[in-house]
Design an enzyme around this catalytic site. Structure first.
Site, short mmCIF file in Angstrom:
data_model
loop_
_atom_site.label_atom_id
_atom_site.label_comp_id
_atom_site.label_asym_id
_atom_site.label_seq_id
_atom_site.Cartn_x
_atom_site.Cartn_y
_atom_site.Cartn_z
N SER A 141 31.71 39.49 -77.94
CA SER A 141 32.66 40.26 -78.74
C SER A 141 31.88 41.02 -79.82
O SER A 141 31.10 40.42 -80.55
CB SER A 141 33.65 39.28 -79.38
N LYS A 167 33.10 43.22 -75.22
CA LYS A 167 34.43 43.48 -75.81
C LYS A 167 34.23 44.17 -77.14
O LYS A 167 33.50 43.66 -78.00
CB LYS A 167 35.17 42.14 -75.97
N LYS A 169 35.77 45.48 -80.63
CA LYS A 169 36.90 45.39 -81.54
C LYS A 169 37.31 46.82 -81.91
O LYS A 169 36.43 47.66 -82.19
CB LYS A 169 36.47 44.64 -82.81
N ASP A 195 39.73 45.06 -78.07
CA ASP A 195 40.62 44.09 -78.72
C ASP A 195 41.07 44.67 -80.06
O ASP A 195 40.25 44.92 -80.93
CB ASP A 195 39.86 42.77 -78.94
N GLU A 220 43.38 44.32 -75.37
CA GLU A 220 43.87 43.04 -75.85
C GLU A 220 44.70 43.21 -77.11
O GLU A 220 44.27 43.86 -78.06
CB GLU A 220 42.66 42.13 -76.12
N ASP A 245 46.85 37.91 -76.67
CA ASP A 245 46.13 36.83 -77.35
C ASP A 245 47.10 36.22 -78.37
O ASP A 245 47.80 35.24 -78.08
CB ASP A 245 44.87 37.41 -78.01
N LYS A 269 43.21 30.70 -75.90
CA LYS A 269 42.43 30.05 -76.95
C LYS A 269 43.09 28.70 -77.20
O LYS A 269 44.24 28.66 -77.67
CB LYS A 269 42.48 30.86 -78.24
N GLY A 297 37.45 33.05 -77.88
CA GLY A 297 36.58 32.30 -78.79
C GLY A 297 37.01 32.50 -80.22
O GLY A 297 37.63 33.53 -80.55
O1 NPG Z 1 33.00 34.77 -79.31
O2 NPG Z 1 33.76 33.21 -80.60
C1 NPG Z 1 33.68 34.39 -80.25
C2 NPG Z 1 34.47 35.41 -81.02
C3 NPG Z 1 35.38 36.19 -80.20
O3 NPG Z 1 36.25 38.14 -81.20
C4 NPG Z 1 36.36 36.95 -81.05
N1 NPG Z 1 37.27 36.23 -81.65
O4 NPG Z 1 40.25 38.00 -82.33
O5 NPG Z 1 39.54 37.00 -80.58
C5 NPG Z 1 39.43 37.28 -81.77
C6 NPG Z 1 38.24 36.78 -82.57
C7 NPG Z 1 38.57 35.69 -83.55
C8 NPG Z 1 37.55 35.06 -84.22
C9 NPG Z 1 39.84 35.29 -83.81
C10 NPG Z 1 37.81 34.03 -85.11
C11 NPG Z 1 40.11 34.27 -84.69
C12 NPG Z 1 39.07 33.63 -85.32
#
Ligand code: NPG
Length: 374
Positions: A141, A167, A169, A195, A220, A245, A269, A297
């Protein structure tokens, strides 16, 4: 299993670099870990909650409070103890069902108890959840940057490391341009998705449809968490598959979103949906309806990462997840780090999570610790 002690530990982990999303910039991760000590083993849980309620309505101090005031006392009650003794982690969701929300707090308790139970029985998370592969393809990400050249450097670095999916953002003002730039520089073969973390509204439908030109795997969570109908409408206006998500907080909300046509892919998640057992239910539901899922994640340490690898090894996880190497976020992880091997990460096979915190490193990052005796 008999519960003896619960340890609540807060840790502070610096990130290797700032991670900017449409809901804020993080430079460090404050994490709540929960350890259960039973008569036969120890088990670890990691709470997904961030410090602030920016990603969802949950936040670290809130989840710590509800654990101490409601969830742990419920497990410690005579009914709670009896149920956990008889059914282990499978009793947790039912016992906590009377309490609304706070799924990340429910998930951390269930994870720790499941870990203790599995360690005691010598079974791995992957085996318990139904994993079928010994390594999983790893996606990464990538945050929002000030300038396109910076973004391209970072994406190029991840591709060189071997990540099999990128991915990006996005948010209003940072969407078409970065996607176009990545496509132009790295070509059409790169598995690419975006995302938005709820940053758009249905009024942006025509703008979002312009992403259709770039052959993305998915968009996303473009709209608000509660705007499931909006996502269904948007799905009719764009060709790129919509992935949810934030909107999916349980198997029930997943079932509703699927039947409304609000998504054709789900990011699972475990923390967001109340735990790994509920995550498996959503996986099964999605598979039954022909939807693809992938494992999200939340910048986990090696503990949460280990459990996520196990989940991502289930057969319905047909898209690469945000299951990157520890080094993507942390210079030093609290467990043995997860590393990339030809774009994949190995699924732990040892009992329970298959990893444990390294005591000296854990102590170094610990900011507070309390024990509750049963
Ligand atoms: O690889 O752990 C990872 C991060 C992936 O972008 C990621 N997570 O919006 O999905 C999300 C974001 C996130 C991180 C969301 C921390 C909530 C807490």
């Amino acid at each position: 299993m008999k519960l003896r002690v619960i340890e609540l530990r807060r840790i502070a982990m610096p990130l290797v670099g700032p991670f900017r999303t449409s809901f804020g910039t993080q430079t460090a991760r404050d994490i709540l870990l929960l350890k259960v000590v039973t008569d036969g083993a120890e088990g670890w849980g990691e709470c997904g909650a961030l410090l602030d309620p920016g990603y969802s309505d949950e936040y670290l101090a809130g989840e710590l409070g509800v654990l101490k005031d409601y969830f742990i006392p419920t497990l410690a009650s005579s009914r709670g103890r009896d149920r956990v003794e008889a059914h282990g982690a499978h009793a947790v969701a039912d016992l906590l069902h009377p309490f609304k929300g706070h799924r990340m707090a429910k998930a951390v308790l269930e994870m720790a108890i499941l870990d203790a139970e599995l360690r005691e029985e010598g079974r791995s998370f992957a085996r318990e959840l139904g994993g079928v592969v010994d390594r999983v393809p790893s996606g990464v990400s990538v945050g929002i940057f000030e300038e396109i050249p910076q973004l391209l450097d970072v994406v190029g670095g991840y591709l060189d490391e071997g990540y099999v999916r990128i991915k990006l953002k996005i948010e209003p003002g940072w969407d078409l341009e970065p996607v176009r730039a990545v496509r132009e520089r790295f070509g059409d073969d790169v598995l690419l998705q975006v995302d938005a973390n709820t940053a758009y509204t249905l009024r942006d439908a025509r703008h979002l449809a312009m992403l259709d030109d770039f052959g993305l795997l998915l968009i996303e969570q473009p709209l608000e968490e509660e705007d499931v109908l909006g996502h269904a409408e948007l799905a009719r206006q764009v060709r790129t598959p919509i992935c949810l998500d934030e909107s999916i907080v349980s198997s029930q909300t997943a079932a509703a979103a699927i039947s409304l046509g609000a998504c054709s892919i789900i990011n699972i998640k475990p923390g967001r949906v109340g735990g790994y057992l509920e995550a498996v239910k959503i996986h099964d539901l999605a598979v039954a309806h022909g939807l693809a899922v992938w494992c999200g994640g939340m910048i986990e340490t090696g503990l949460g990462r280990a459990a996520n690898m196990a989940l991502a090894s289930l057969p319905g996880f047909t898209l690469p997840g945000d299951v990157s190497a520890s080094g993507r976020f942390y210079k030093t992880d609290i467990t043995e780090p997860f590393v990339l091997e030809e774009g994949h990460i190995r699924v732990p096979t040892g009992p329970g999570l298959g990893v444990t915190p390294i005591p000296e490193i854990l102590d170094e990052v610990t900011t507070s610790i309390e024990h509750i005796e049963f």
